[in-house]
Design an enzyme around this catalytic site. Structure first.
Site, mmCIF file in Angstrom:
data_model
loop_
_atom_site.group_PDB
_atom_site.id
_atom_site.type_symbol
_atom_site.label_atom_id
_atom_site.label_comp_id
_atom_site.label_asym_id
_atom_site.label_seq_id
_atom_site.Cartn_x
_atom_site.Cartn_y
_atom_site.Cartn_z
ATOM 1 N N CYS A 1 -117.176 -20.010 7.001
ATOM 2 C CA CYS A 1 -116.975 -19.509 8.367
ATOM 3 C C CYS A 1 -118.264 -19.039 9.018
ATOM 4 O O CYS A 1 -118.245 -18.271 9.982
ATOM 5 C CB CYS A 1 -115.928 -18.395 8.372
ATOM 6 S SG CYS A 1 -114.266 -19.006 8.076
ATOM 7 N N ASP B 1 -124.656 -14.837 1.350
ATOM 8 C CA ASP B 1 -123.282 -14.879 0.811
ATOM 9 C C ASP B 1 -122.809 -13.545 0.231
ATOM 10 O O ASP B 1 -121.641 -13.216 0.366
ATOM 11 C CB ASP B 1 -123.190 -15.974 -0.260
ATOM 12 C CG ASP B 1 -121.759 -16.381 -0.583
ATOM 13 O OD1 ASP B 1 -120.968 -16.580 0.358
ATOM 14 O OD2 ASP B 1 -121.423 -16.494 -1.782
ATOM 15 N N HIS C 1 -118.735 -9.714 0.349
ATOM 16 C CA HIS C 1 -118.939 -11.137 0.678
ATOM 17 C C HIS C 1 -119.619 -11.204 2.047
ATOM 18 O O HIS C 1 -118.989 -11.554 3.040
ATOM 19 C CB HIS C 1 -117.571 -11.834 0.699
ATOM 20 C CG HIS C 1 -117.630 -13.331 0.749
ATOM 21 N ND1 HIS C 1 -116.589 -14.092 1.234
ATOM 22 C CD2 HIS C 1 -118.579 -14.212 0.352
ATOM 23 C CE1 HIS C 1 -116.901 -15.379 1.147
ATOM 24 N NE2 HIS C 1 -118.100 -15.484 0.619
ATOM 25 N N ARG D 1 -113.260 -23.734 -5.280
ATOM 26 C CA ARG D 1 -112.646 -22.637 -6.011
ATOM 27 C C ARG D 1 -111.131 -22.830 -6.090
ATOM 28 O O ARG D 1 -110.524 -23.457 -5.237
ATOM 29 C CB ARG D 1 -112.948 -21.298 -5.318
ATOM 30 C CG ARG D 1 -114.370 -20.805 -5.533
ATOM 31 C CD ARG D 1 -114.593 -19.449 -4.876
ATOM 32 N NE ARG D 1 -114.498 -19.517 -3.440
ATOM 33 C CZ ARG D 1 -113.420 -19.234 -2.727
ATOM 34 N NH1 ARG D 1 -112.329 -18.777 -3.323
ATOM 35 N NH2 ARG D 1 -113.425 -19.355 -1.430
ATOM 36 N N LYS E 1 -119.417 -15.454 -7.628
ATOM 37 C CA LYS E 1 -118.206 -14.751 -7.203
ATOM 38 C C LYS E 1 -117.587 -13.925 -8.338
ATOM 39 O O LYS E 1 -117.089 -12.818 -8.117
ATOM 40 C CB LYS E 1 -117.185 -15.734 -6.625
ATOM 41 C CG LYS E 1 -117.700 -16.476 -5.382
ATOM 42 C CD LYS E 1 -118.033 -15.522 -4.281
ATOM 43 C CE LYS E 1 -118.837 -16.055 -3.119
ATOM 44 N NZ LYS E 1 -118.487 -17.239 -2.413
ATOM 45 N N ARG F 1 -121.938 -29.207 -1.344
ATOM 46 C CA ARG F 1 -122.859 -28.067 -1.272
ATOM 47 C C ARG F 1 -124.276 -28.464 -1.687
ATOM 48 O O ARG F 1 -124.477 -29.455 -2.382
ATOM 49 C CB ARG F 1 -122.371 -26.956 -2.204
ATOM 50 C CG ARG F 1 -120.961 -26.445 -1.874
ATOM 51 C CD ARG F 1 -120.969 -25.027 -1.415
ATOM 52 N NE ARG F 1 -119.674 -24.626 -0.854
ATOM 53 C CZ ARG F 1 -119.498 -23.480 -0.215
ATOM 54 N NH1 ARG F 1 -120.500 -22.650 -0.039
ATOM 55 N NH2 ARG F 1 -118.316 -23.163 0.275
ATOM 56 N N TYR G 1 -117.243 -26.312 -11.088
ATOM 57 C CA TYR G 1 -117.625 -26.189 -9.687
ATOM 58 C C TYR G 1 -117.952 -24.766 -9.246
ATOM 59 O O TYR G 1 -117.177 -23.837 -9.482
ATOM 60 C CB TYR G 1 -116.525 -26.738 -8.769
ATOM 61 C CG TYR G 1 -117.118 -27.216 -7.459
ATOM 62 C CD1 TYR G 1 -117.588 -28.521 -7.337
ATOM 63 C CD2 TYR G 1 -117.284 -26.359 -6.391
ATOM 64 C CE1 TYR G 1 -118.184 -28.951 -6.163
ATOM 65 C CE2 TYR G 1 -117.878 -26.781 -5.208
ATOM 66 C CZ TYR G 1 -118.327 -28.086 -5.110
ATOM 67 O OH TYR G 1 -118.924 -28.514 -3.953
ATOM 68 N N SER H 1 -115.081 -17.704 3.519
ATOM 69 C CA SER H 1 -115.770 -18.896 3.034
ATOM 70 C C SER H 1 -115.779 -19.983 4.105
ATOM 71 O O SER H 1 -114.755 -20.241 4.747
ATOM 72 C CB SER H 1 -115.070 -19.412 1.781
ATOM 73 O OG SER H 1 -115.048 -18.390 0.805
HETATM 74 P P1 GTP Z 1 -119.431 -19.867 2.042
HETATM 75 O O1 GTP Z 1 -120.711 -20.352 1.446
HETATM 76 O O2 GTP Z 1 -118.255 -20.739 1.702
HETATM 77 O O3 GTP Z 1 -119.118 -18.442 1.736
HETATM 78 O O4 GTP Z 1 -119.505 -20.083 3.621
HETATM 79 P P2 GTP Z 1 -120.405 -19.594 4.838
HETATM 80 O O5 GTP Z 1 -119.691 -18.474 5.517
HETATM 81 O O6 GTP Z 1 -121.819 -19.385 4.446
HETATM 82 O O7 GTP Z 1 -120.286 -20.844 5.808
HETATM 83 P P3 GTP Z 1 -121.354 -21.705 6.602
HETATM 84 O O8 GTP Z 1 -122.389 -20.895 7.309
HETATM 85 O O9 GTP Z 1 -121.879 -22.734 5.680
HETATM 86 O O10 GTP Z 1 -120.430 -22.358 7.729
HETATM 87 C C1 GTP Z 1 -119.618 -23.403 7.475
HETATM 88 C C2 GTP Z 1 -119.014 -24.009 8.721
HETATM 89 O O11 GTP Z 1 -118.976 -23.155 9.854
HETATM 90 C C3 GTP Z 1 -119.758 -25.261 9.154
HETATM 91 O O12 GTP Z 1 -118.819 -26.242 9.485
HETATM 92 C C4 GTP Z 1 -120.513 -24.790 10.379
HETATM 93 O O13 GTP Z 1 -120.827 -25.841 11.226
HETATM 94 C C5 GTP Z 1 -119.533 -23.797 10.991
HETATM 95 N N1 GTP Z 1 -120.202 -22.791 11.839
HETATM 96 C C6 GTP Z 1 -121.136 -21.891 11.456
HETATM 97 N N2 GTP Z 1 -121.540 -21.120 12.496
HETATM 98 C C7 GTP Z 1 -120.821 -21.534 13.567
HETATM 99 C C8 GTP Z 1 -120.759 -21.117 14.934
HETATM 100 O O14 GTP Z 1 -121.460 -20.201 15.375
HETATM 101 N N3 GTP Z 1 -119.891 -21.782 15.739
HETATM 102 C C9 GTP Z 1 -119.098 -22.790 15.271
HETATM 103 N N4 GTP Z 1 -118.267 -23.389 16.126
HETATM 104 N N5 GTP Z 1 -119.131 -23.214 13.994
HETATM 105 C C10 GTP Z 1 -119.974 -22.595 13.152
HETATM 106 C C1 SPV Z 2 -117.274 -19.483 -1.134
HETATM 107 O O1 SPV Z 2 -116.297 -20.220 -1.362
HETATM 108 O O2 SPV Z 2 -117.167 -18.403 -0.510
HETATM 109 C C2 SPV Z 2 -118.624 -19.892 -1.576
HETATM 110 C C3 SPV Z 2 -118.733 -21.025 -2.469
HETATM 111 O O3 SPV Z 2 -119.598 -19.245 -1.221
HETATM 112 S S1 SPV Z 2 -118.325 -20.638 -4.115
HETATM 113 O O4 SPV Z 2 -119.571 -20.309 -4.814
HETATM 114 O O5 SPV Z 2 -117.723 -21.834 -4.711
HETATM 115 O O6 SPV Z 2 -117.434 -19.514 -4.170
HETATM 116 MN MN MN Z 3 -118.995 -17.377 -0.144
#
Ligand code: GTP
Ligand code: SPV
Ligand code: MN
Length: 601
Positions: free
Chosen positions: A268, A295, A244, A87, A224, A385, A215, A266
């Protein structure tokens, strides 16, 4: 007058593509065609035949590459333009008549100027291309909480992804034709030139114009752009919330399920928490975790005063790096078939590969399509992704299809905070909870272009996504505290606290269930906590930590509270609230000052 409008309308040469029974929709499509001048217009019906034809087309022109069909049936790789990988918050605008209505949290442009800028980019941009018209529904097709949209795009990759991420096609068109208002999203990849790229929102017109990126959140407009930026604006006026947030159901051994909605910025941890696998002891005892969404969450008060939530999406656009059989087995199981991978590496036998996959294989090609060379960077882009249907997730909750949504027992805010912030604490009441959300801070990630690891305020994980002034948004949140409301309890978590050695102190992932169990215990009035100025803070002994080895440093930092550090944090929170001027609700100033005083006292 625009000369293009004199051009004859392009042929709708695709069978079954005659358009819509709704004159307003046909008229808009004709206007867009006159501006963008595609060779062909294709109305998408969402059928399997249509999807297969799109895949063949993309395989033929190189947009997609086949992955190993023995190990990954129905799965393909897309490599985006190397400068179009995330983004672009600096190129994302909210166009309201008054700048103040977009707020300091958004880039703003006057609607007339925004339209003029975008229409100049769109002029003739689809020459030689097919223009796809995608009717879609965000949320279960029969849900009163669901909302529809139509995206027009010249990217078959976007069509394929929208088919997975939304309820796309004939059923959505029918809902629109029977009178649902719909969001108008116009998208073109243009020349994928970062200098000619804008993502523009017109909330008062329920319209989106996006140019120059293919993307994720820039291009899959249901996600989003619609489900957060436009929907948050609609939600404010209609009395609901567009957030979110993941939605997860926690079933205890007695068979009771509590639903939790959690906002993390994002990359996290939303996808990971939504698909959590309980630790061994919990599994033995009969705990189960159900994924409703990973999400986005739309919620509104039901007749009983509780908040009911739906996941407006039908698929996951999840971060690939770090996804492994250990960290997220449900995600890994979901993406064995029928998945589009974007910007991952590839092994010698054409299997997808990313850092942290940890399956003993090695990449030979990186995300750019070059021979992999560890000295030149990772094989997968950090924001690589996967796109996959939610139904392929082993923990997918049948309740995700419930048109009424699921009742929310707890709302969780959280970010990446290497220091200060403990593992978990609970808000005293709703207003305190809103302040906790408003004050959220997190270190930036690769999900957006720009520096990674920089601490910034990301209120409610909505900094990039709130379609209006944050001050009004917080006021909207506060307004849910009404007589008769049975609001969820509000919590804050931090899975990312680091020790002096720079390593994470909390094991995270499956073990996060221990924290969720404590929250549910609090909801039921069964779990303990100590009262502190920042909220109710558990002692280590208030959680089930059987089998978790925590050092003394970890215990102290995960369950401790540093008054001096928090006092400085609250000064900074106060400054942040003041940046919004007189529109910031006084109740949040009062809450901040009360806590700041308690911390100093
Ligand atoms: P978006 O799709 O971008 O909105 O992100 P999301 O919040 O769904 O993120 P996602 O669950 O894919 O987490 C991405 C990162 O966080 C990866 O590098 C994971 O390994 C890390 N992660 C997730 N949960 C944990 C946790 O409990 N502990 C740690 N240390 N890292 C974590
Ligand atoms: C984020 O960035 O929070 C995502 C991926 O979930 S995107 O769809 O590119 O916004
Ligand atoms: Mn997201």
């Amino acid at each position: 007058m625009n000369a293009n409008l004199k051009d004859p309308a392009p042929a709708t040469s695709v069978p079954g593509s005659a358009g819509s029974a709704l004159p307003a929709l046909n008229q808009w499509v004709a206007q867009v065609a006159a501006l963008t001048r595609p060779d062909t217009i294709q109305w998408c019906d969402g059928s399997d035949a249509e999807y297969q034809a799109l895949l063949q087309r993309m395989l033929a022109d190189g947009t997609l590459e086949t992955l190993n069909q023995d190990t990954h049936p129905g799965s393909y790789l897309h490599r985006s333009h190397p400068e179009d990988v995330a983004r672009v918050e600096h190129l994302t605008f909210v166009c309201t008549n008054e700048r103040e209505d977009a707020g300091p949290n958004n880039h703003w442009m006057a609607p007339r100027e925004g339209h003029a800028k975008m229409d100049a980019l769109f002029e003739g941009c689809m020459k030689g291309r097919t223009m796809y018209v995608i009717p879609y529904c965000m949320g279960p097709i029969d849900s009163p909480l669901a909302r529809c949209g139509v995206e027009i795009t010249d990217s078959p990759y976007v069509v394929a992804n929208m088919r997975t991420m939304t309820r796309m096609g004939a059923a959505a068109l029918k809902r629109i034709e029977s009178g649902d208002s719909f969001v108008r999203g116009l998208h073109s990849i243009g020349e994928l030139d970062p200098e000619r790229r804008f993502i523009m929102h017109f909330p008062d017109e329920l319209a989106i114009k996006s140019f120059g990126s293919g993307y994720g959140g820039n291009a899959l407009l249901g996600k989003k752009c619609h489900a957060l930026r436009i929907a948050s604006h609609q939600a404010r006026h209609e009395g609901w919330l567009a957030e979110h947030m993941l939605i997860v159901g926690i079933e205890n051994p007695q068979g009771e399920t509590h639903y939790v909605a959690a906002a993390f910025p994002s990359a996290c941890g939303k996808t990971n928490l939504a698909m959590l696998i309980p630790p061994e002891g919990y599994r033995r005892d009969g705990w189960k975790v159900w994924t409703v969404g990973d999400d986005i969450c739309w919620m509104r008060p039901g007749a009983d005063g509780r908040l009911y939530a739906i996941n407006p999406e039908a698929g996951y656009f999840g971060v690939a790096p770090g996804t492994s059989a250990k960290s997220n087995p449900n995600a890994l199981a979901s993406i064995q078939t029928n998945t589009i991978f974007t910007n991952v590496g590839v092994t010698a036998d054409h299997q997808p590969w990313w850092e942290g996959l940890d399956n003993g294989q090695t990449p030979v090609t990186d995300w750019r399509g070059n021979a992999f060379d560890a000295a030149k960077g990772p094989a997968a882009h950090p924001n690589a992704r996967f796109t996959v249907s939610a139904r392929q997730c082993p923990s997918y909750s049948p309740e995700a299809e419930n048109p009424a949504g699921v009742p929310i027992s707890a709302i969780v805010f959280g970010g990446r905070r290497a220091s200060l912030v403990p593992l978990v604490f609970e808000a005293r009441d709703w207003t305190h909870g809103v302040l906790i959300g408003a004050a959220m801070g997190s270190e930036t990630t690769a999900a957006a272009t720009g520096a990674v690891g920089v601490m910034r305020r990301d209120p409610m994980a909505m900094k990039p996504f709130c379609g209006y002034n944050f001050a009004d948004y917080f006021a909207h949140w506060l307004s849910f505290d009404q007589a008769g409301a049975k609001l969820p309890k509000v919590f804050h978590v931090n899975w990312f606290r680091k020790g002096d050695d720079g390593k994470f102190l909390w094991p995270g992932f499956g073990d996060n269930l221990r924290v969720l169990e404590w929250m549910i215990g609090r909801v039921k009035g069964e779990a303990g906590a100590a009262d502190t100025p920042i909220g109710h803070l558990p002692k280590a002994s208030d959680l089930n930590l059987d089998g978790v080895a925590l050092s003394d440093e970890a215990q102290a930092k995960l369950f401790g509270f540093d008054p001096a550090g928090w006092s400085a944090e609250f000064d900074s929170i106060g400054e942040y609230l003041r940046e919004y001027g007189p529109r910031m609700p006084q109740a949040l100033h009062d809450e901040q000052q009360r806590i700041a005083a308690a911390l100093k006292g």
